[in-house]
Write an enzyme that holds these catalytic residues in place. Structure first.
Site, PDB file in Angstrom:
ATOM      1  N   GLY A  70       0.811  -1.207   0.000  1.00 55.61           N
ATOM      2  CA  GLY A  70       0.000   0.000   0.000  1.00 55.61           C
ATOM      3  C   GLY A  70       0.843   1.256   0.000  1.00 55.61           C
ATOM      4  O   GLY A  70       0.488   2.262  -0.635  1.00 55.61           O
ATOM      5  N   ARG A 116      -7.828  -1.901  -1.197  1.00 60.38           N
ATOM      6  CA  ARG A 116      -7.431  -0.869  -0.238  1.00 60.38           C
ATOM      7  C   ARG A 116      -7.679   0.531  -0.798  1.00 60.38           C
ATOM      8  O   ARG A 116      -7.677   0.750  -2.012  1.00 60.38           O
ATOM      9  CB  ARG A 116      -5.962  -1.070   0.164  1.00 60.38           C
ATOM     10  CG  ARG A 116      -5.748  -2.425   0.841  1.00 60.38           C
ATOM     11  CD  ARG A 116      -4.317  -2.659   1.229  1.00 60.38           C
ATOM     12  NE  ARG A 116      -3.897  -1.773   2.305  1.00 60.38           N
ATOM     13  CZ  ARG A 116      -2.655  -1.775   2.798  1.00 60.38           C
ATOM     14  NH1 ARG A 116      -1.743  -2.579   2.305  1.00 60.38           N
ATOM     15  NH2 ARG A 116      -2.344  -0.951   3.786  1.00 60.38           N
ATOM     16  N   SER A 123      -2.451   7.946   6.217  1.00 59.81           N
ATOM     17  CA  SER A 123      -1.491   9.047   6.134  1.00 59.81           C
ATOM     18  C   SER A 123      -0.675   8.978   4.851  1.00 59.81           C
ATOM     19  O   SER A 123      -0.011   9.951   4.481  1.00 59.81           O
ATOM     20  CB  SER A 123      -0.550   9.012   7.341  1.00 59.81           C
ATOM     21  OG  SER A 123       0.251   7.836   7.323  1.00 59.81           O
ATOM     22  N   GLN A 124      -0.711   7.829   4.166  1.00 55.75           N
ATOM     23  CA  GLN A 124       0.092   7.683   2.951  1.00 55.75           C
ATOM     24  C   GLN A 124      -0.360   8.628   1.843  1.00 55.75           C
ATOM     25  O   GLN A 124       0.445   9.015   0.992  1.00 55.75           O
ATOM     26  CB  GLN A 124       0.060   6.233   2.482  1.00 55.75           C
ATOM     27  CG  GLN A 124       0.791   5.293   3.424  1.00 55.75           C
ATOM     28  CD  GLN A 124       0.496   3.830   3.155  1.00 55.75           C
ATOM     29  OE1 GLN A 124      -0.217   3.492   2.206  1.00 55.75           O
ATOM     30  NE2 GLN A 124       1.037   2.954   3.980  1.00 55.75           N
ATOM     31  N   ASP A 150       0.409   0.110  13.428  1.00 56.66           N
ATOM     32  CA  ASP A 150       1.108  -1.156  13.227  1.00 56.66           C
ATOM     33  C   ASP A 150       1.476  -1.838  14.540  1.00 56.66           C
ATOM     34  O   ASP A 150       1.882  -3.002  14.544  1.00 56.66           O
ATOM     35  CB  ASP A 150       2.374  -0.940  12.391  1.00 56.66           C
ATOM     36  CG  ASP A 150       2.050  -0.666  10.925  1.00 56.66           C
ATOM     37  OD1 ASP A 150       0.909  -0.938  10.509  1.00 56.66           O
ATOM     38  OD2 ASP A 150       2.933  -0.180  10.201  1.00 56.66           O
ATOM     39  N   LYS A 193      -6.138  -1.990   6.290  1.00 61.66           N
ATOM     40  CA  LYS A 193      -4.786  -2.531   6.138  1.00 61.66           C
ATOM     41  C   LYS A 193      -4.805  -3.722   5.174  1.00 61.66           C
ATOM     42  O   LYS A 193      -5.755  -3.917   4.427  1.00 61.66           O
ATOM     43  CB  LYS A 193      -4.238  -2.918   7.512  1.00 61.66           C
ATOM     44  CG  LYS A 193      -4.053  -1.737   8.456  1.00 61.66           C
ATOM     45  CD  LYS A 193      -2.947  -0.824   7.973  1.00 61.66           C
ATOM     46  CE  LYS A 193      -2.664   0.304   8.944  1.00 61.66           C
ATOM     47  NZ  LYS A 193      -1.540   1.149   8.495  1.00 61.66           N
ATOM     48  N   ARG A 217       1.471  -9.162   9.465  1.00 59.22           N
ATOM     49  CA  ARG A 217       1.453  -8.899  10.909  1.00 59.22           C
ATOM     50  C   ARG A 217       0.498  -9.839  11.650  1.00 59.22           C
ATOM     51  O   ARG A 217       0.718 -10.137  12.829  1.00 59.22           O
ATOM     52  CB  ARG A 217       1.114  -7.429  11.165  1.00 59.22           C
ATOM     53  CG  ARG A 217       2.174  -6.482  10.600  1.00 59.22           C
ATOM     54  CD  ARG A 217       1.942  -5.039  10.989  1.00 59.22           C
ATOM     55  NE  ARG A 217       2.699  -4.155  10.127  1.00 59.22           N
ATOM     56  CZ  ARG A 217       3.968  -3.783  10.334  1.00 59.22           C
ATOM     57  NH1 ARG A 217       4.612  -4.222  11.394  1.00 59.22           N
ATOM     58  NH2 ARG A 217       4.586  -2.969   9.484  1.00 59.22           N
TER      59      ARG A 217
END
Length: 414
Positions: free
Chosen positions: A88, A116, A158-159, A297, A324, A369
Site C-alpha cells: 500500500g 485498499r 497518512s500515505q 502497526d 490494512k 502482521r
C-alpha cells in the site's frame, strides 16, 4: 507454507529487521534526485522489492551491491507498467510521484491491494490537472501536475499525505488535510527524511506547504524497525523468556518506539541500552489501555501479549485498521479467538481479556502482521498450533520464522 508451533520458552538475541517504512521513502526520494544515491541495510522484503520496481518505471537505474543499492535517477525517462504486489505504501506514494511523469505510468497490484483505499488520492491528483484513468488498480497516471493546491482527507491513511508531500518536491504544493490525521508518525517520518535530504516541509495546523526542491541523499543506512522487532520481544512475555533485539535507534518515546514504554506499563521489564532492546517475561503482566491512533502497526504486537496479561487490554484509536492488508479489527479478533481468547471489537477499539490459550489452526489472510502475531501467541499456548500461508511474512521480514527458531521456539516448516 505451513508452520507448526508448540509451546516454547524464548531466549536469546536477534538483529532488528530493517525499517521498510524508511527504506521505501529513501528509495522513492532517490528517484527524484539529480544525483546518484547509495542506500545500505536494505530490508529483504516484498515491499522493498516493489519500491525498487516502482523507481525503475520512474526512470531510475538500480544497481545492487551486497546489502546496498545504487540508484541513478532519470525522471525524464519515466513511463511504463509496474506491479507493486501488496504494498500500500508503494502504491500510494508511487501513484503520487508518477504524476510528475509526462509519459503514462500504469500501476497495478495484487488482489489484496485492489481492495485498499486509493480513490481519494486519485481525485486529488485529478484536481491538480493530472490525467488519471481508473478509480482503483490498475490505474494509469499521466502528468504533469498543473495546479499547486489540494485538499484531502487524513482519516483513511497518512500515505495520501506522504505521497503528495513527495510530489510537492517536484512541482510545489500546498496541502490542506481535512479531518483527523491518522498514523501521524509516518507523515513525520516522511518530513524528517525529506529535511535530511536538504529540502523543507512547512506545517501550520492543517496546512502543509512544500516548495520545489531536489532531494540529495548522502550514503544512508536504513535503521531497525520497532514495530517488527516488537514481535520478537513479545515472545519473551508470551513464553516467560528473555529476548534482546540489537541494532535499534534510540527510542524517542512516540510512534513505534513507544512499544518500549508500552511493555513497561504492562508490567514487563523492558529496557533499551546502546542500541539493544531487552524484554524479560516471567513476571505478572497486566492489561493496559493504549491509544494507537498514530501507531496502528503496533496493534498486532500489543494484541499478541494481551492474552497473557491479567485483566483486560483495551486498544483504542484503531478505526483505520479496517483498511490494512486485511481488516485487522476482524482478523486480530478472529485469530485470537481461535486460541481461546475472549475478544470484542468496535469500530475504533479492541478489547482483549487475559486467557488460558490453547493451540489453534490459523489460516492467515495474506497479512504479515497477523501471521507474526499468531506465531507469538502460538509459542505461549498449550498444544500445537498450525499456521497456513505463513510465507506472507515475506512482505516485511523474510527471516521471521528462522529467527523464532533461533530464539528457541519449537517450530517446523512444511
Amino acid at each position: 507454507m505451513i508452520v507448526r508451533i508448540n509451546k516454547s520458552v524464548a531466549f536469546g538475541s536477534v538483529k532488528a529487521p530493517r525499517s521498510k517504512s524508511w527504506a521505501i521513502r529513501l528509495i522513492l526520494l532517490s528517484a527524484i534526485s539529480d544525483e546518484e544515491t547509495t542506500i545500505c541495510s536494505i530490508p529483504d522484503s516484498d515491499d522493498t522489492e516493489a519500491a525498487l520496481r516502482m523507481i525503475e518505471v520512474l526512470g531510475s537505474k538500480v544497481i545492487r551491491q551486497g546489502n546496498c543499492i545504487r540508484v541513478i535517477p532519470n525522471l525524464r525517462q519515466c513511463g511504463g507498467y509496474v506491479n507493486v504486489g501488496g504494498s500500500g505504501t508503494v502504491m500510494r506514494l508511487g501513484v503520487a510521484l508518477a504524476s510528475s511523469c509526462r509519459n503514462p505510468v500504469i500501476i497495478d497490484g495484487d488482489e489484496t491491494l485492489k481492495r485498499r483505499p486509493i480513490r481519494e488520492l486519485l481525485e486529488s491528483l485529478r484536481s491538480l490537472g493530472v490525467n488519471v484513468n481508473g478509480d482503483s488498480l490498475p490505474v494509469a497516471i499521466n502528468g504533469p501536475v498543473k495546479g499547486n493546491y489540494v485538499e484531502i482527507r487524513g482519516d483513511l491513511t497518512s500515505q495520501y499525505i506522504s505521497g503528495l508531500i513527495m510530489l510537492g518536491l517536484v512541482s510545489g504544493i500546498t496541502i490542506r488535510v481535512i479531518g483527523d490525521l491518522v498514523s501521524r508518525q509516518y507523515v513525520d517520518l516522511t518530513r524528517r527524511i525529506i529535511e535530511e535530504s536538504g529540502c523543507s516541509v512547512g506545517v501550520s495546523n492543517d496546512v502543509i506547504t512544500v516548495n520545489e526542491c531536489i532531494p540529495r541523499i548522502s550514503l544512508s543506512n536504513v535503521p531497525g524497525d520497532y514495530a517488527l522487532s516488537g514481535f520478537y520481544t513479545a515472545l519473551a512475555l508470551a513464553t516467560g523468556g528473555l529476548v534482546t533485539v540489537t541494532g535499534l535507534p534510540k527510542p524517542l518515546g512516540y510512534g513505534d518506539d513507544s512499544l518500549v514504554n508500552i511493555f513497561s506499563n504492562a508490567g514487563a521489564r523492558s529496557v533499551f541500552s546502546n542500541g539493544d532492546w531487552s524484554v524479560e517475561g516471567g513476571g505478572e503482566l497486566r492489561g493496559i489501555v493504549v491509544d494507537l491512533k498514530d501507531s496502528p502497526d503496533l496493534a498486532p504486537v500489543v494484541a499478541s501479549i494481551a492474552p497473557f496479561a491479567s485483566g483486560e487490554t483495551v486498544i483504542t484509536g484503531v478505526r483505520h485498521l479496517a483498511f490494512k492488508e486485511s481488516n485487522r479489527l476482524e482478523t486480530i479478533s478472529d485469530s485470537l479467538r481461535a486460541f481461546g481468547v475472549n475478544v470484542n471489537h468496535g469500530d475504533d477499539s479492541l478489547r482483549i481479556s487475559g486467557s488460558i490459550t490453547h493451540g489453534a489452526l490459523i489460516k492467515c489472510p495474506n497479512d504479515h502482521r497477523i501471521a507474526m502475531m499468531s506465531g507469538v501467541v502460538a509459542a505461549g499456548s498449550n498444544g500445537e498450533s498450525i499456521i497456513h500461508n505463513a510465507e506472507c511474512v515475506n512482505k516485511s521480514n523474510r527471516l521471521f520464522w528462522r529467527d523464532l527458531v533461533k530464539l528457541g521456539v519449537k517450530l517446523t516448516i512444511n
